[in-house]
Design an enzyme around this catalytic site. Sequence first.
Site, PDB file in Angstrom:
ATOM      1  N   ASN A  68      37.594  63.753  67.407  1.00 22.10           N
ATOM      2  CA  ASN A  68      36.451  63.376  66.720  1.00 22.10           C
ATOM      3  C   ASN A  68      35.257  64.309  66.714  1.00 22.10           C
ATOM      4  O   ASN A  68      35.126  65.168  67.427  1.00 22.10           O
ATOM      5  CB  ASN A  68      35.836  61.953  67.641  1.00 22.10           C
ATOM      6  CG  ASN A  68      35.786  62.429  68.979  1.00 22.10           C
ATOM      7  OD1 ASN A  68      36.408  63.233  69.593  1.00 22.10           O
ATOM      8  ND2 ASN A  68      34.762  61.498  69.644  1.00 22.10           N
TER       9      ASN A  68
ATOM     10  N   GLU B  19      41.343  60.075  64.465  1.00 21.45           N
ATOM     11  CA  GLU B  19      42.645  59.878  63.588  1.00 21.45           C
ATOM     12  C   GLU B  19      42.405  60.314  62.365  1.00 21.45           C
ATOM     13  O   GLU B  19      43.225  60.628  61.443  1.00 21.45           O
ATOM     14  CB  GLU B  19      42.743  58.230  63.838  1.00 21.45           C
ATOM     15  CG  GLU B  19      43.143  57.718  65.344  1.00 21.45           C
ATOM     16  CD  GLU B  19      41.747  57.482  65.929  1.00 21.45           C
ATOM     17  OE1 GLU B  19      40.857  58.072  66.053  1.00 21.45           O
ATOM     18  OE2 GLU B  19      41.870  56.346  66.895  1.00 21.45           O
TER      19      GLU B  19
ATOM     20  N   CYS C 116      36.164  60.012  63.085  1.00 21.27           N
ATOM     21  CA  CYS C 116      37.111  59.736  64.527  1.00 21.27           C
ATOM     22  C   CYS C 116      38.550  60.743  64.353  1.00 21.27           C
ATOM     23  O   CYS C 116      38.565  61.400  63.396  1.00 21.27           O
ATOM     24  CB  CYS C 116      37.759  58.426  64.218  1.00 21.27           C
ATOM     25  SG  CYS C 116      36.619  57.017  64.704  1.00 21.27           S
TER      26      CYS C 116
ATOM     27  N   CYS D 114      39.652  53.488  60.873  1.00 21.96           N
ATOM     28  CA  CYS D 114      41.027  54.312  61.262  1.00 21.96           C
ATOM     29  C   CYS D 114      42.294  53.399  60.666  1.00 21.96           C
ATOM     30  O   CYS D 114      43.034  53.964  60.017  1.00 21.96           O
ATOM     31  CB  CYS D 114      41.015  54.761  62.426  1.00 21.96           C
ATOM     32  SG  CYS D 114      39.857  56.066  62.881  1.00 21.96           S
TER      33      CYS D 114
ATOM     34  N   CYS E  81      39.757  52.420  65.600  1.00 20.19           N
ATOM     35  CA  CYS E  81      38.617  51.646  65.168  1.00 20.19           C
ATOM     36  C   CYS E  81      39.221  51.049  63.848  1.00 20.19           C
ATOM     37  O   CYS E  81      40.328  51.253  63.401  1.00 20.19           O
ATOM     38  CB  CYS E  81      37.565  52.271  64.932  1.00 20.19           C
ATOM     39  SG  CYS E  81      37.556  53.175  63.600  1.00 20.19           S
TER      40      CYS E  81
HETATM   41  N1  THU Z   1      36.549  57.328  68.286  1.00 24.81           N
HETATM   42  C1  THU Z   1      37.646  58.198  67.623  1.00 24.81           C
HETATM   43  O1  THU Z   1      37.475  59.180  67.604  1.00 24.81           O
HETATM   44  N2  THU Z   1      38.862  57.323  67.767  1.00 24.81           N
HETATM   45  C2  THU Z   1      39.046  56.061  67.901  1.00 24.81           C
HETATM   46  O2  THU Z   1      39.864  55.568  68.172  1.00 24.81           O
HETATM   47  C3  THU Z   1      37.807  55.287  68.765  1.00 24.81           C
HETATM   48  C4  THU Z   1      36.493  55.813  68.689  1.00 24.81           C
HETATM   49  C5  THU Z   1      35.192  58.099  68.408  1.00 24.81           C
HETATM   50  C6  THU Z   1      34.148  58.060  67.558  1.00 24.81           C
HETATM   51  C7  THU Z   1      32.967  58.417  68.274  1.00 24.81           C
HETATM   52  O3  THU Z   1      32.816  60.001  67.960  1.00 24.81           O
HETATM   53  C8  THU Z   1      33.387  58.132  69.836  1.00 24.81           C
HETATM   54  O4  THU Z   1      34.793  58.011  69.637  1.00 24.81           O
HETATM   55  C9  THU Z   1      32.857  56.862  70.499  1.00 24.81           C
HETATM   56  O5  THU Z   1      32.877  55.875  69.760  1.00 24.81           O
END
Ligand code: THU
Length: 139
Positions: A42, A55, A53, A93, A90
Amino acid sequence: MATEDLIRLAAEAMSYAYAPYSGFWVGAALLCADGRVYQGCNIENAAYTPGNCAERTAFFKAVSEGQREFEAICIVGGHNGVPNGYTAPCGVCRQVMMEFCCPETFRVILAKDEKHWKEYSLQELLPMGFGPDNLQNKG
Ligand code: THU
């Protein structure tokens, strides 16, 4: 590729997370049909909304290098890089996965460490998802 190896690559990607605002680090390892793995973390932003994110970082890296067929993605996340629980993708994604992956066969692996992981199909995480087929009058 063994699930343990994919988990190790996701954990390695998590160490590169740029998450100074949430403090929540996430790493992903995306397994392509040709056996190659693309890692992503992320990447947050001071303006918040431009953040990405882990993913999607992995998917966009892979697609931008010509990959179109995917088998599985592994996700590892936790506060300051310590995975206490399972980090599920999320909704945005999941929708990106829906664009490129078969809902029935694409595997989403959520891991805490190499010995603790759970596996779902994209279909389980995004039932009745809207995808490319919907634009082809295939129902
Ligand atoms: N985040 C991800 O990278 N992937 C996920 O599956 C859930 C959330 C990140 C987004 C943000 O930078 C941090 O986690 C908090 O939400």
